[in-house]
Design an enzyme around this catalytic site. Structure first.
Site, PDB file in Angstrom:
ATOM      1  N   CYS A  76      -1.407  10.642  -2.802  1.00 12.48           N
ATOM      2  CA  CYS A  76      -2.260   9.655  -2.130  1.00 12.48           C
ATOM      3  C   CYS A  76      -2.353  10.025  -0.654  1.00 12.48           C
ATOM      4  CB  CYS A  76      -1.653   8.260  -2.297  1.00 12.48           C
ATOM      5  SG  CYS A  76      -2.428   6.952  -1.329  1.00 12.48           S
ATOM      6  N   HIS A 113      -0.589  11.050   5.421  1.00  7.75           N
ATOM      7  CA  HIS A 113      -0.464  10.452   6.761  1.00  7.75           C
ATOM      8  C   HIS A 113       0.914  10.780   7.346  1.00  7.75           C
ATOM      9  CE1 HIS A 113      -4.192   8.367   6.578  1.00  7.75           C
ATOM     10  NE2 HIS A 113      -3.807   7.271   5.953  1.00  7.75           N
ATOM     11  N   CYS A 145      -0.409   3.242  -7.386  1.00 11.17           N
ATOM     12  CA  CYS A 145      -1.003   2.983  -6.060  1.00 11.17           C
ATOM     13  C   CYS A 145      -2.527   3.019  -6.087  1.00 11.17           C
ATOM     14  CB  CYS A 145      -0.499   3.910  -4.967  1.00 11.17           C
ATOM     15  SG  CYS A 145      -1.227   3.443  -3.379  1.00 11.17           S
TER      16      CYS A 145
HETATM   17  P1  CND Z   1      -8.886  10.098   0.751  1.00  6.72           P
HETATM   18  O1  CND Z   1      -8.543  10.938   1.914  1.00  6.72           O
HETATM   19  O2  CND Z   1      -8.911  10.711  -0.615  1.00  6.72           O
HETATM   20  O3  CND Z   1     -10.319   9.400   0.975  1.00  6.72           O
HETATM   21  C1  CND Z   1     -10.826   9.066   2.237  1.00  6.72           C
HETATM   22  C2  CND Z   1     -12.342   9.364   2.254  1.00  6.72           C
HETATM   23  O4  CND Z   1     -12.849   8.918   3.517  1.00  6.72           O
HETATM   24  C3  CND Z   1     -12.679  10.835   2.122  1.00  6.72           C
HETATM   25  O5  CND Z   1     -13.622  11.017   1.086  1.00  6.72           O
HETATM   26  C4  CND Z   1     -13.262  11.207   3.495  1.00  6.72           C
HETATM   27  O6  CND Z   1     -14.297  12.178   3.415  1.00  6.72           O
HETATM   28  C5  CND Z   1     -13.804   9.857   3.961  1.00  6.72           C
HETATM   29  N1  CND Z   1     -13.915   9.739   5.426  1.00  6.72           N
HETATM   30  C6  CND Z   1     -13.062  10.189   6.364  1.00  6.72           C
HETATM   31  N2  CND Z   1     -13.501   9.840   7.598  1.00  6.72           N
HETATM   32  C7  CND Z   1     -14.664   9.150   7.417  1.00  6.72           C
HETATM   33  C8  CND Z   1     -15.587   8.506   8.302  1.00  6.72           C
HETATM   34  N3  CND Z   1     -15.400   8.519   9.621  1.00  6.72           N
HETATM   35  N4  CND Z   1     -16.667   7.882   7.762  1.00  6.72           N
HETATM   36  C9  CND Z   1     -16.859   7.870   6.418  1.00  6.72           C
HETATM   37  N5  CND Z   1     -16.034   8.453   5.535  1.00  6.72           N
HETATM   38  C10 CND Z   1     -14.933   9.081   6.032  1.00  6.72           C
HETATM   39  O7  CND Z   1      -7.857   8.871   0.798  1.00  6.72           O
HETATM   40  P2  CND Z   1      -7.370   7.823  -0.330  1.00  6.72           P
HETATM   41  O8  CND Z   1      -8.538   7.339  -1.092  1.00  6.72           O
HETATM   42  O9  CND Z   1      -6.187   8.381  -1.031  1.00  6.72           O
HETATM   43  O10 CND Z   1      -6.822   6.662   0.626  1.00  6.72           O
HETATM   44  C11 CND Z   1      -7.720   5.943   1.457  1.00  6.72           C
HETATM   45  C12 CND Z   1      -6.985   5.067   2.445  1.00  6.72           C
HETATM   46  O11 CND Z   1      -6.260   4.060   1.736  1.00  6.72           O
HETATM   47  C13 CND Z   1      -5.934   5.826   3.279  1.00  6.72           C
HETATM   48  O12 CND Z   1      -5.955   5.342   4.604  1.00  6.72           O
HETATM   49  C14 CND Z   1      -4.634   5.450   2.607  1.00  6.72           C
HETATM   50  O13 CND Z   1      -3.547   5.560   3.472  1.00  6.72           O
HETATM   51  C15 CND Z   1      -4.938   4.010   2.246  1.00  6.72           C
HETATM   52  C16 CND Z   1      -4.013   3.379   1.259  1.00  6.72           C
HETATM   53  C17 CND Z   1      -3.797   2.021   1.358  1.00  6.72           C
HETATM   54  C18 CND Z   1      -2.967   1.395   0.451  1.00  6.72           C
HETATM   55  C19 CND Z   1      -2.794  -0.097   0.525  1.00  6.72           C
HETATM   56  O14 CND Z   1      -1.989  -0.660  -0.227  1.00  6.72           O
HETATM   57  N6  CND Z   1      -3.545  -0.795   1.372  1.00  6.72           N
HETATM   58  C20 CND Z   1      -2.322   2.127  -0.526  1.00  6.72           C
HETATM   59  N7  CND Z   1      -2.522   3.461  -0.593  1.00  6.72           N
HETATM   60  C21 CND Z   1      -3.374   4.100   0.256  1.00  6.72           C
HETATM   61 ZN    ZN Z   2      -1.175   5.055  -1.761  1.00  2.17          ZN
END
Ligand code: CND
Ligand code: ZN
Ligand code: ZN
Length: 376
Positions: free
Chosen positions: A47, A52, A176
């Site tokens: 993930c 990060h 997750c």
């Molecule tokens: P992943 O990196 O796969 O996806 C992020 C997407 O965002 C990618 O497709 C990028 O191209 C796109 N992106 C990046 N910058 C920009 C921008 N400025 N504008 C538009 N698009 C953009 O990440 P993921 O899906 O594995 O995780 C996404 C987030 O969720 C990440 O911050 C992670 O730490 C968080 C998360 C939260 C929780 C929770 O419980 N709230 C649990 N796990 C992960």
């Molecule tokens: Zn996660």
């Protein structure tokens, strides 16, 4: 089991510090203490939250640490006082525990638990230590789970027993990414039939938001990403259109406002970028829009907005683990998956052996993978 009560030597991917590749090491995993469960991890997803830490974006994380929080496995042994879980059970370790007794656990509107690891943030499980040692050095735990290891030890309030026939190399995503995104739409936003949604960030979590919006009956689901390679899969999973903010030279909220009769009903930030969070908030309708923050921003990043933006009737919320009460709901989500209520298989773009973990992170950073599942 023959290993019960003994130290287990096994392989783990140890993170010795930020901006270094993970190192596959032999570690020692001590037996579970009171109210703890030792698990043989069978499969784990990668993930962005793990990345990060690797990139140094979360400066409160201590090293060395074993990352990974999207795993599934089989119980090897349990400590004393553990009830309802036994050796041989299939389980998913949980990033949000459920003690069942605290103010949050007793409130049907909350899925947090006072015994959570986000607040603690000291790289340990509930007894303030971990069961990992590498080369004589104690190794920290990540989010109470640490799944990038053949064996891990978690608190019994942080483990869900799941169906005996569950395919662990798929349902690990329920640990997750899938649950976080899907639940953000279903539980946190409570997306209504016929509504318009915008999902900023089309990674594994964002695509799971799209799956949730579709199940909830949204009529328009707008996928937003700067990587247009993500658009095809987003459409396959339910996005009705996809747009790249870089194609416009004016504020993106204006673009969305034009497209959606003054703003979307629900905006989801699923990247972890505070500027995008602000943009998502202004893209939500001024009188009735809701914005959900799912992305994890770097330490010390701040969101800033004129409070008047909320005064007209917007709502801003956050969601961890998609609002699911973890021990109650994870077993049900696994059954829903097995009963084909939703399909998360399309989120898995790559499968690699555990020793190729660094390759898995590279695929994520290059924007090539949605989810890589490592098998141990
Ligand atoms: P992943 O990196 O796969 O996806 C992020 C997407 O965002 C990618 O497709 C990028 O191209 C796109 N992106 C990046 N910058 C920009 C921008 N400025 N504008 C538009 N698009 C953009 O990440 P993921 O899906 O594995 O995780 C996404 C987030 O969720 C990440 O911050 C992670 O730490 C968080 C998360 C939260 C929780 C929770 O419980 N709230 C649990 N796990 C992960
Ligand atoms: Zn996660
Ligand atoms: Zn609790």
């Amino acid at each position: 089991m023959a290993t019960s009560g003994k130290i287990i030597k096994c392989k783990a991917a140890v993170c010795w510090g930020p901006n270094k590749p993970l190192s596959i090491e032999e570690i020692e995993v001590a037996p579970p203490k009171d109210h703890e469960v030792r698990i043989k991890i069978v499969a784990t997803g990668i993930c962005r939250s793990d990345e990060h830490v690797l990139s140094g974006a979360l400066d409160y994380v201590k090293f060395p640490i074993i990352l990974g929080h999207e795993g599934a496995g089989i119980v090897e042994s349990v400590g004393s006082s553990v009830t309802g879980i036994k050796a041989g059970d299939k389980v998913i370790p949980l990033i949000v525990p459920q003690c069942g007794k605290c103010r949050c656990c007793l409130n049907p509107e909350s899925n947090l638990c006072y015994k959570n690891y986000f607040g603690k943030c000291d790289g340990t499980i509930m007894d303030n230590s971990t069961r990992f040692t590498c080369k004589g050095i104690g190794v920290y735990n990540f989010l109470g789970t640490s799944t990038f290891t053949e064996y891990t030890v978690v608190d019994d309030i942080s483990v869900a027993k799941i169906h005996d026939d569950a395919p662990l190399d798929k349902v690990c995503l329920i640990g997750c990414g899938f649950s976080t995104g899907y639940g953000s739409a279903i539980n946190t936003a409570k997306v209504k039939p016929g509504s318009t949604c915008a999902v900023f960030g089309l990674g594994g979590v964002g695509l799971s938001v799209i799956i949730g919006c579709k199940v909830a009956g949204a009529s328009r689901i707008i996928g937003v990403d700067i990587n247009t390679n993500k658009f095809a899969k987003a459409k396959e999973l339910g996005a009705t259109e996809c747009i790249n903010p870089k194609d416009y030279d004016r504020p993106f909220n204006e673009v969305l406002a034009e497209m959606t009769d003054d703003g979307v009903d629900y905006a989801f930030e699923v990247i972890g970028n505070t500027e995008v969070m602000e943009s998502a908030l202004s893209s939500s309708h001024f009188g009735c829009g809701t914005t959900i923050i799912v992305g994890v921003a770097p330490s010390n990043a701040k969101m800033s907005f004129d409070p008047l933006i909320l005064l007209t009737g917007r709502t801003l919320k956050g969601s961890s683990f998609g609002g699911w009460k973890s021990r109650d709901h994870v077993p049900k989500l696994v059954c829903d998956y097995m009963n084909k209520k939703f399909n998360l298989d399309k989120l898995i773009t790559h499968k690699l052996g555990f020793e190729k973990i660094n390759e898995g992170f590279q695929l994520l950073c290059n924007g090539e993978s949605i989810r890589t599942v490592l098998t141990l």
